[in-house]
Design an enzyme around this catalytic site. Structure first.
Site, short mmCIF file in Angstrom:
data_model
loop_
_atom_site.label_atom_id
_atom_site.label_comp_id
_atom_site.label_asym_id
_atom_site.label_seq_id
_atom_site.Cartn_x
_atom_site.Cartn_y
_atom_site.Cartn_z
N HIS A 1 0.89 -1.19 0.06
CA HIS A 1 -0.09 0.14 0.02
C HIS A 1 1.00 1.21 0.06
O HIS A 1 1.90 1.18 0.77
CB HIS A 1 -0.83 0.02 1.13
N ASP B 1 -8.02 -5.43 0.28
CA ASP B 1 -8.47 -6.24 -1.17
C ASP B 1 -8.12 -7.95 -1.03
O ASP B 1 -8.81 -8.71 -1.46
CB ASP B 1 -7.78 -5.86 -2.27
N1 CMC Z 1 4.34 -7.80 -4.65
C1 CMC Z 1 5.55 -7.81 -4.72
N2 CMC Z 1 6.22 -6.68 -4.59
C2 CMC Z 1 5.68 -5.75 -4.29
C3 CMC Z 1 4.33 -5.48 -4.34
C4 CMC Z 1 3.69 -6.77 -4.24
N3 CMC Z 1 2.49 -6.67 -4.26
N4 CMC Z 1 3.90 -4.21 -3.95
C5 CMC Z 1 5.08 -3.63 -3.96
N5 CMC Z 1 6.33 -4.34 -4.16
C6 CMC Z 1 7.62 -3.91 -4.24
C7 CMC Z 1 7.75 -3.30 -5.50
O1 CMC Z 1 8.26 -4.21 -6.38
C8 CMC Z 1 9.14 -2.26 -4.87
O2 CMC Z 1 10.19 -3.26 -4.85
P1 CMC Z 1 11.66 -2.36 -5.17
O3 CMC Z 1 11.87 -1.29 -4.13
O4 CMC Z 1 12.75 -3.57 -5.20
O5 CMC Z 1 11.54 -2.04 -6.57
C9 CMC Z 1 8.53 -1.77 -3.70
O6 CMC Z 1 7.82 -3.10 -3.18
C10 CMC Z 1 7.71 -0.70 -3.43
O7 CMC Z 1 6.70 -0.84 -4.37
P2 CMC Z 1 5.83 0.31 -5.41
O8 CMC Z 1 5.31 -0.14 -6.61
O9 CMC Z 1 7.00 1.59 -5.28
O10 CMC Z 1 4.77 1.05 -4.26
P3 CMC Z 1 3.41 1.94 -4.57
O11 CMC Z 1 3.28 2.57 -3.17
O12 CMC Z 1 3.99 2.86 -5.68
O13 CMC Z 1 2.47 0.96 -4.81
C11 CMC Z 1 0.72 -0.51 -4.67
C12 CMC Z 1 1.51 0.70 -3.85
C13 CMC Z 1 -0.58 -0.91 -3.86
C14 CMC Z 1 0.27 -0.03 -5.94
C15 CMC Z 1 1.60 -1.78 -4.85
O14 CMC Z 1 2.03 -2.25 -3.67
C16 CMC Z 1 0.69 -3.04 -5.59
O15 CMC Z 1 0.76 -3.05 -6.94
N6 CMC Z 1 0.15 -4.04 -4.85
C17 CMC Z 1 -0.67 -5.18 -5.56
C18 CMC Z 1 -2.08 -4.56 -6.10
C19 CMC Z 1 -2.89 -4.27 -4.68
O16 CMC Z 1 -2.92 -5.06 -3.95
N7 CMC Z 1 -3.83 -2.97 -4.87
C20 CMC Z 1 -4.56 -2.68 -3.64
C21 CMC Z 1 -3.77 -1.45 -3.15
S1 CMC Z 1 -5.13 -1.32 -1.46
C22 CMC Z 1 -6.80 -0.88 -1.81
C23 CMC Z 1 -6.87 -0.07 -3.15
O17 CMC Z 1 -6.04 1.06 -3.40
O18 CMC Z 1 -7.95 -0.09 -3.85
#
Ligand code: CMC
Length: 427
Positions: A316, A373
């Site tokens: 998140h 989720d």
């Molecule tokens: N699985 C594996 N690695 C992950 C994941 C995941 N679900 N989420 C983040 N990471 C890693 C990412 O690869 C990165 O690693 P590194 O630093 O080595 O490059 C690090 O964690 C930071 O990730 P980010 O993409 O920069 O983080 P963000 O804040 O931009 O993204 C997110 C947040 C929610 C979009 C992302 O965690 C994600 O894609 N999660 C899976 C989709 C999900 O469950 N979404 C629902 C969010 S909660 C409810 C809502 O908003 O609707």
């Protein structure tokens, strides 16, 4: 200028720029950078708005480090366990929990406003029946703006209230129709004798003529525990400050477009897998994993920087300790497992993923925890709700938040058209 300021120094020229620091009632302060471009001729660069507050708001507060979420100052744990979704709707819209009489009025009003204009019903029937319910909802809400052109006369608090109540009331009906359309089933019209949440389940499940669904166990009425669980899910989704879809709603609001068009844009933004679409993707992913034995393989894929695979329902932008909504849902999942006697392979796979991820360095270092989720998909599956309806259910819960944010935007004298700038790197 007050003594609470921050000075930025341009190390190329030695030029100094001073900005006021604004303090909210909770959470980090913000530097008021509104005159930065005028002062310096430069922009701030912040893709994804990771360090940018786009508005002041009194609606929802999140402390991502502590895993805290409050609507209008009240903790989510108290709201999810001690209050109904309709009370939460009143709270978000009016700033306070309702009195008994206010709650009854809201309940009655939403029941009466649940019907869709017949023209909209006919219009939605023209959409291909293999369309995802989310596209029907997005299109349906845009079309609703044509039936209610009331943005021209949003003057009194009553006008705002009516506009808000109408969209909240119609969303479950639109969602249920969208689903029935997708399976080629006759629409079931709202039953005015049923509560908001029960009515939604009824419109999804009933046979033509309003008879309830029969399954191999016999007559299947809607169980109170199912209504309660769904009501809690609506509450947990009701608002989440300036997330992607709410930011879209506010941006569309800033152009002066109709409120329902802004909500429709929010629905489209929510559909993505990184946002509300994750609940559907969680279940797709658990099904793809297939069995507890395969979990390790997929965890390894999630950790591999060269593999785009991500564990859906994990991570998140704001929560870096735990997602309080996920905690509440985990408890609810355990309760449903006991009370409905559920112990599915999906639940076992999910539990294994959770155990591994919570003890694995990759996830610990990056502060990746199960989010709302992750559990909502599992609970909705346990309740027998179709997977294509998971994100529409998120929409039903979130509509009140979007509309409360829309109203707040409209009433805020500091609101401006959303118009970010860019760092041009082209020819
Ligand atoms: N699985 C594996 N690695 C992950 C994941 C995941 N679900 N989420 C983040 N990471 C890693 C990412 O690869 C990165 O690693 P590194 O630093 O080595 O490059 C690090 O964690 C930071 O990730 P980010 O993409 O920069 O983080 P963000 O804040 O931009 O993204 C997110 C947040 C929610 C979009 C992302 O965690 C994600 O894609 N999660 C899976 C989709 C999900 O469950 N979404 C629902 C969010 S909660 C409810 C809502 O908003 O609707």
């Amino acid at each position: 200028m007050s003594d609470k300021t921050m000075t930025l120094i341009d190390n190329r020229t030695g030029e100094k720029y001073e900005y006021p620091i604004l303090e909210g009632t909770r959470g980090p302060a913000a530097v008021d950078m509104r005159s930065f471009y005028k002062d310096s001729g430069m922009f701030s660069y912040d893709p994804g708005f990771t360090s940018t507050a786009s508005c002041k708001s009194e609606i929802t507060f999140i402390n991502g480090e502590k895993g805290e979420l409050r609507y209008r100052g009240l903790p989510i744990e108290e709201l999810a366990t001690g209050h109904s979704y309709l009370e939460v709707c009143h709270l978000l819209l009016e700033g306070e929990l309702p009195t008994e009489e206010q709650l009854q009025n809201l309940d009655l009003e939403l029941r009466h406003r649940a019907f869709l204009p017949e023209g909209l019903v006919r219009l939605s029937q023209t959409i291909p029946d293999d369309a995802h319910p989310m596209s029907v909802m997005s299109a349906g809400v845009t079309a609703l703006s044509a039936f209610y052109y009331e943005h021209l006369k949003l003057e009194t608090p009553e006008d705002y209230r009516e506009m808000a109540h109408r969209i909240i009331a119609k969303m479950p009906t639109l969602a249920a129709f969208a689903y029935r359309h997708s399976i080629g089933a006759t629409y079931i019209y709202p039953d005015i004798d049923r509560s908001f949440t029960e009515n939604f389940l009824y419109m999804l499940r009933a046979y033509p003529g309003g008879k309830m669904h029969r399954d191999p166990d016999g007559h299947r009425e809607i169980k109170p525990i199912e209504v309660e669980a769904l009501d809690t899910i609506f509450t947990l989704h009701a608002d989440h400050e300036q997330n992607a879809s709410t930011t879209v709603v506010r941006s569309v609001a800033s152009t002066g477009a109709h409120p329902y068009v802004a909500i429709s844009s929010g629905i489209s933004a929510l559909w993505g897998r990184a946002h509300g679409g994750a609940n559907e993707s969680v279940i797709e992913q658990l099904r793809m994993i297939g069995s507890v034995e395969n979990v390790d393989k997929y965890i390894a894929r999630a950790k591999d920087p060269n593999d785009p695979f991500r564990l859906m329902g994990f991570g998140h932008r704001v929560y870096k300790n735990f997602d309080p909504r996920a905690r509440i849902l985990k408890k609810l999942q355990d309760q449903l497992r006991d009370e409905l006697n559920l112990d599915t392979e999906l639940m076992r796979i999910a539990q294994r993923i959770e155990e591994i991820a919570l003890s694995d360095e990759y996830f610990i270092q990056r502060k990746l925890y199960p989010n709302i989720d992750f559990y909502s998909g599992i609970i909705l599956t346990a309740l027998g709700l179709p997977r294509s309806m998971f994100t529409p259910i998120f929409v039903i819960g979130r509509t009140v938040g979007w509309i409360a944010q829309w109203i707040e935007f409209k009433k805020d004298k500091e609101s401006k058209i959303a118009r970010p700038r860019q760092l041009y790197v082209g020819k």
